[in-house]
Design a protein around this motif. Structure first.
Motif, PDB file in Angstrom:
ATOM      1  N   ALA A 157       0.843  -1.206   0.000  1.00  0.00           N
ATOM      2  CA  ALA A 157       0.000   0.000   0.000  1.00  0.00           C
ATOM      3  C   ALA A 157       0.878   1.256   0.000  1.00  0.00           C
ATOM      4  O   ALA A 157       0.630   2.201   0.747  1.00  0.00           O
ATOM      5  CB  ALA A 157      -0.959  -0.005   1.175  1.00  0.00           C
ATOM      6  N   THR A 158       1.941   1.220  -0.820  1.00  0.00           N
ATOM      7  CA  THR A 158       2.895   2.322  -1.029  1.00  0.00           C
ATOM      8  C   THR A 158       3.751   2.629   0.203  1.00  0.00           C
ATOM      9  O   THR A 158       4.521   3.591   0.187  1.00  0.00           O
ATOM     10  CB  THR A 158       2.180   3.618  -1.483  1.00  0.00           C
ATOM     11  OG1 THR A 158       1.416   4.157  -0.396  1.00  0.00           O
ATOM     12  CG2 THR A 158       1.278   3.354  -2.685  1.00  0.00           C
ATOM     13  N   LYS A 224      -8.768  -2.981  -2.889  1.00  0.00           N
ATOM     14  CA  LYS A 224      -7.543  -3.610  -3.377  1.00  0.00           C
ATOM     15  C   LYS A 224      -6.397  -2.657  -3.086  1.00  0.00           C
ATOM     16  O   LYS A 224      -6.592  -1.463  -2.909  1.00  0.00           O
ATOM     17  CB  LYS A 224      -7.648  -3.900  -4.878  1.00  0.00           C
ATOM     18  CG  LYS A 224      -8.777  -4.863  -5.242  1.00  0.00           C
ATOM     19  CD  LYS A 224      -8.808  -5.109  -6.741  1.00  0.00           C
ATOM     20  CE  LYS A 224      -9.920  -6.085  -7.105  1.00  0.00           C
ATOM     21  NZ  LYS A 224     -11.261  -5.496  -6.928  1.00  0.00           N
ATOM     22  N   PHE A 225      -5.177  -3.164  -3.050  1.00  0.00           N
ATOM     23  CA  PHE A 225      -4.045  -2.349  -2.652  1.00  0.00           C
ATOM     24  C   PHE A 225      -2.836  -2.677  -3.515  1.00  0.00           C
ATOM     25  O   PHE A 225      -2.822  -3.656  -4.254  1.00  0.00           O
ATOM     26  CB  PHE A 225      -3.723  -2.557  -1.167  1.00  0.00           C
ATOM     27  CG  PHE A 225      -3.436  -3.988  -0.797  1.00  0.00           C
ATOM     28  CD1 PHE A 225      -2.135  -4.470  -0.792  1.00  0.00           C
ATOM     29  CD2 PHE A 225      -4.459  -4.856  -0.466  1.00  0.00           C
ATOM     30  CE1 PHE A 225      -1.860  -5.785  -0.473  1.00  0.00           C
ATOM     31  CE2 PHE A 225      -4.198  -6.182  -0.127  1.00  0.00           C
ATOM     32  CZ  PHE A 225      -2.906  -6.645  -0.131  1.00  0.00           C
ATOM     33  N   ASN A 226      -1.819  -1.852  -3.398  1.00  0.00           N
ATOM     34  CA  ASN A 226      -0.610  -1.991  -4.205  1.00  0.00           C
ATOM     35  C   ASN A 226       0.444  -2.822  -3.480  1.00  0.00           C
ATOM     36  O   ASN A 226       0.637  -2.678  -2.267  1.00  0.00           O
ATOM     37  CB  ASN A 226      -0.026  -0.611  -4.542  1.00  0.00           C
ATOM     38  CG  ASN A 226       1.297  -0.711  -5.283  1.00  0.00           C
ATOM     39  OD1 ASN A 226       2.359  -0.836  -4.679  1.00  0.00           O
ATOM     40  ND2 ASN A 226       1.234  -0.668  -6.594  1.00  0.00           N
ATOM     41  N   THR A 228       4.550  -3.535  -4.375  1.00  0.00           N
ATOM     42  CA  THR A 228       5.661  -3.228  -5.272  1.00  0.00           C
ATOM     43  C   THR A 228       6.925  -3.916  -4.778  1.00  0.00           C
ATOM     44  O   THR A 228       7.294  -3.782  -3.607  1.00  0.00           O
ATOM     45  CB  THR A 228       5.918  -1.716  -5.363  1.00  0.00           C
ATOM     46  OG1 THR A 228       4.744  -1.055  -5.823  1.00  0.00           O
ATOM     47  CG2 THR A 228       7.063  -1.414  -6.320  1.00  0.00           C
ATOM     48  N   ASN A 247       4.621  -4.430  -9.669  1.00  0.00           N
ATOM     49  CA  ASN A 247       4.073  -3.134  -9.248  1.00  0.00           C
ATOM     50  C   ASN A 247       2.604  -3.110  -9.642  1.00  0.00           C
ATOM     51  O   ASN A 247       2.237  -2.620 -10.700  1.00  0.00           O
ATOM     52  CB  ASN A 247       4.838  -1.984  -9.890  1.00  0.00           C
ATOM     53  CG  ASN A 247       4.413  -0.628  -9.345  1.00  0.00           C
ATOM     54  OD1 ASN A 247       3.450  -0.525  -8.590  1.00  0.00           O
ATOM     55  ND2 ASN A 247       5.130   0.424  -9.733  1.00  0.00           N
ATOM     56  N   GLN A 248       1.771  -3.685  -8.783  1.00  0.00           N
ATOM     57  CA  GLN A 248       0.370  -3.897  -9.108  1.00  0.00           C
ATOM     58  C   GLN A 248      -0.532  -3.253  -8.059  1.00  0.00           C
ATOM     59  O   GLN A 248      -0.381  -3.502  -6.859  1.00  0.00           O
ATOM     60  CB  GLN A 248       0.080  -5.402  -9.198  1.00  0.00           C
ATOM     61  CG  GLN A 248      -1.357  -5.770  -9.462  1.00  0.00           C
ATOM     62  CD  GLN A 248      -1.961  -5.044 -10.648  1.00  0.00           C
ATOM     63  OE1 GLN A 248      -2.898  -4.273 -10.500  1.00  0.00           O
ATOM     64  NE2 GLN A 248      -1.394  -5.281 -11.835  1.00  0.00           N
ATOM     65  N   ASP A 249      -1.450  -2.408  -8.533  1.00  0.00           N
ATOM     66  CA  ASP A 249      -2.364  -1.692  -7.636  1.00  0.00           C
ATOM     67  C   ASP A 249      -3.545  -2.539  -7.195  1.00  0.00           C
ATOM     68  O   ASP A 249      -4.232  -2.180  -6.239  1.00  0.00           O
ATOM     69  CB  ASP A 249      -2.884  -0.422  -8.318  1.00  0.00           C
ATOM     70  CG  ASP A 249      -1.797   0.630  -8.461  1.00  0.00           C
ATOM     71  OD1 ASP A 249      -0.896   0.666  -7.600  1.00  0.00           O
ATOM     72  OD2 ASP A 249      -1.840   1.401  -9.432  1.00  0.00           O
ATOM     73  N   THR A 278       1.853  -5.554 -13.600  1.00  0.00           N
ATOM     74  CA  THR A 278       1.860  -4.092 -13.515  1.00  0.00           C
ATOM     75  C   THR A 278       0.462  -3.571 -13.795  1.00  0.00           C
ATOM     76  O   THR A 278      -0.388  -4.281 -14.331  1.00  0.00           O
ATOM     77  CB  THR A 278       2.832  -3.482 -14.527  1.00  0.00           C
ATOM     78  OG1 THR A 278       2.480  -3.904 -15.855  1.00  0.00           O
ATOM     79  CG2 THR A 278       4.244  -3.903 -14.227  1.00  0.00           C
TER      80      THR A 278
END
Length: 278
Positions: A157-158, A224-226, A228, A247-249, A278
């Protein structure tokens, strides 16, 4: 009487054309070149054994475990669509080996563990196989350092995670071979739907932190979340050269096990699903 040599120094190379310079892709820890003749058993009444064995569609493939020395080898080809014109397996002791043509990755698994080198397991499919020929030059691995765990970063989540024990993800491209009805060989290898899964093992400081991961912002089970996963260049962190392997959101956790005591907050497993790379 000559001997069949195995082991010793066996290196995997790529090249854009036969006879050109060949580039090594990493330190090989296990390899298994395969040629499946897809034999067709011919049975009939009145005979217990087979009447005949026919040759089916030749299916070359290659499985290997490597310590990558060039992370682009993973990121460029893990989609299962980008072809490697030539993939060479060479036994340095004998100078012999095999050349696979038009190679694509069917399955790729990349893993980094605390205090270890980053590893990759690859199952590659090919549409042709020949004996290894002479190249203008063979690259060496004598000055190559594989990537280690500190050369990777993990974000959920970044937010950059610093207390992980390991991360792993796997790409299954579900390739399909298309037969050449004129020759009995393979005319093409095509990717179908892609599946991306993974597992993160990390420490948690409190039960609150576990619940926060359960409901990654925004706090909704529908969210949904990222995730990386980034690898630094050969010079390590701060070098300015980075490659995102994943790197998938749109990621979601799989089955999460709830901690039942303070000691259970250490090294918790977080399996996840991603809709793509991605």
């Amino acid at each position: 009487m000559s001997s069949i040599y195995g082991g010793f120094e066996e290196i995997i190379y790529t090249s854009t054309a036969l006879g050109m310079a060949a580039t090594p892709v990493g330190i090989t820890t296990r390899l298994n070149p395969i040629l499946d003749p897809s034999n067709i058993s011919i049975r009939g009444t009145g005979k217990r054994g087979l009447y005949d064995i026919l040759l089916g569609m030749r299916q070359p493939q290659f499985t290997m475990d490597i310590l990558p020395s060039d992370i682009d080898f993973i990121s460029d080809y893990q989609d299962g669509q980008t072809e490697i014109p030539y993939l060479h397996y060479r036994n340095v002791r004998t100078g012999t080996g095999l050349t696979f043509t038009n190679v694509v990755f069917n399955r790729v698994s990349v893993e980094s563990r605390h205090n270890e080198a980053i590893t990759a397991t690859i199952e590659a499919w090919s549409d042709g196989l020949t004996a290894l020929g002479a190249m203008s030059s063979w690259g060496t691995l004598t000055a190559v350092t594989p990537y280690r765990w500190l050369y990777s970063t993990l974000k959920i989540a970044t937010v950059t995670e610093t207390e992980w024990w390991s991360w792993r993800y796997e790409v299954n491209n579900n390739l399909q071979r298309l037969g050449n009805v004129a020759t009995g060989a393979i005319r093409d290898v095509k990717p179908r739907h892609r599946e991306v899964t993974g597992l993160i093992v990390k420490d948690l400081a409190s039960f609150t932190e576990w619940t926060e991961l359960m409901v990654v912002a925004p706090a909704s089970e529908e969210a949904k979340f990222n995730i990386t996963i980034t690898i630094f260049g050969e010079d390590g962190p701060g070098s300015g050269s980075t490659v995102d392997l994943l790197n998938q959101d749109a990621c979601r956790w799989g089955r999460l096990e709830a901690p039942v005591g303070p000691e259970d907050l250490q090294a918790k497993r977080f399996p996840f699903l991603a809709i793509d790379l991605t």
